[in-house]
Motif scaffolding. Structure first.
Motif, short mmCIF file in Angstrom:
data_model
loop_
_atom_site.label_atom_id
_atom_site.label_comp_id
_atom_site.label_asym_id
_atom_site.label_seq_id
_atom_site.Cartn_x
_atom_site.Cartn_y
_atom_site.Cartn_z
N LEU A 105 22.87 21.35 -6.48
CA LEU A 105 23.92 22.31 -5.81
C LEU A 105 23.99 22.58 -4.48
O LEU A 105 24.91 22.39 -3.63
N ASP A 106 22.69 22.85 -3.66
CA ASP A 106 22.48 22.97 -2.19
C ASP A 106 22.96 21.73 -1.72
O ASP A 106 23.78 21.59 -0.69
N SER A 107 22.54 20.58 -2.33
CA SER A 107 22.78 19.36 -1.43
C SER A 107 24.28 19.06 -1.52
O SER A 107 24.89 18.67 -0.62
N GLY A 112 28.75 17.36 0.14
CA GLY A 112 29.73 17.15 -0.71
C GLY A 112 29.41 16.16 -1.94
O GLY A 112 28.24 15.76 -2.14
N LEU A 113 30.39 15.81 -2.89
CA LEU A 113 30.00 14.86 -3.85
C LEU A 113 30.12 13.22 -3.40
O LEU A 113 31.18 13.08 -2.89
N LEU A 114 28.90 12.70 -3.39
CA LEU A 114 28.97 11.16 -3.09
C LEU A 114 28.75 10.30 -4.36
O LEU A 114 28.05 10.92 -5.47
N PRO A 115 29.19 9.02 -4.30
CA PRO A 115 29.14 8.24 -5.57
C PRO A 115 27.78 7.86 -5.95
O PRO A 115 27.40 7.39 -7.14
N GLN A 116 26.56 7.90 -5.18
CA GLN A 116 25.24 7.66 -5.29
C GLN A 116 25.02 6.39 -5.65
O GLN A 116 25.57 5.45 -4.93
N VAL A 171 34.08 13.38 -2.42
CA VAL A 171 34.76 14.71 -2.22
C VAL A 171 33.90 15.74 -1.27
O VAL A 171 32.83 16.23 -1.39
N PRO A 172 34.50 15.88 0.11
CA PRO A 172 33.66 16.49 1.06
C PRO A 172 33.60 17.90 0.39
O PRO A 172 34.35 18.68 -0.42
N ILE A 176 35.03 21.93 -2.73
CA ILE A 176 34.26 22.34 -3.73
C ILE A 176 33.80 23.90 -3.78
O ILE A 176 33.49 24.32 -2.64
N ARG A 177 34.07 24.33 -4.85
CA ARG A 177 33.47 25.72 -5.09
C ARG A 177 32.63 25.54 -6.42
O ARG A 177 33.09 24.99 -7.42
#
Length: 184
Positions: A105-107, A112-116, A171-172, A176-177
């Protein structure tokens, strides 16, 4: 025939290691059905596999991972191959969801959400699917709510994976919440 094992084999071939099967993918990640069958037939385990087996797996799958069209088969999503699979941008639903382990969560809230190790960020159309995905890494995952409507209006690309999965390049964090009452 073990349909689950065959589905995993097809996923591996189409999503992660087409070169191991000597498959020639087009820009949408599709290969000729006959080419995939030929590759599978080289293994004694899959020597009797037919296109009808592919069709049965597709018809019986709840997750709709594959598509056969114009003599070609492709995986809808989940690719980790170096070649970028071209997807057509589509208007997403106003809200999408992402299930994740609480330890991330913190990261996510910072970066944001990255494709990894995948080509796209995977998002869910409903909370139930997001919860199922999140439980793969955490018994009490957190469900994130994505403001896809605003992100789309701001120019972010979204792509339809299947009827329950949407894809995005990134997704920056500002979109996101944490879902109220949706975190373990």
């Amino acid at each position: 025939m073990d349909d689950r094992a065959l589905s995993k084999e097809i996923s591996y071939a189409l999503r992660h290691a087409p070169w191991e099967y000597e498959l020639e993918m087009d820009e949408e990640g599709a290969v000729y059905v006959i080419q995939l069958l030929d590759a599978l037939h080289k293994s004694a385990r899959w020597k009797n596999v037919t296109e009808n087996d592919f069709l049965r797996i597709i018809a019986q799958s709840e997750k709709k991972r594959f598509e056969i069209k114009d003599g070609k088969i492709r995986a809808y999503y989940g690719h980790s191959i170096p070649m970028k699979i071209v997807k057509e941008k589509q208007t997403p639903p106003d809200i999408l969801y992402h299930g994740t382990a609480r330890r991330f969560l913190d990261s996510i809230m910072e970066r944001g959400l990255l494709p990894q190790n995948r080509q796209y960020v995977h998002l869910s159309q409903d909370v139930e699917t997001a919860m199922s995905v999140g439980k793969r890494r955490d018994g009490k995952p957190c469900i994130l709510v994505i403001d896809a409507k605003t992100a789309w209006a701001d120019g972010l690309g979204f792509y339809l994976g299947n009827e329950k999965v949407w894809l995005a390049d990134v997704v920056p964090a500002r979109y996101i919440r944490e879902g109220k009452d949706l975190c373990g």
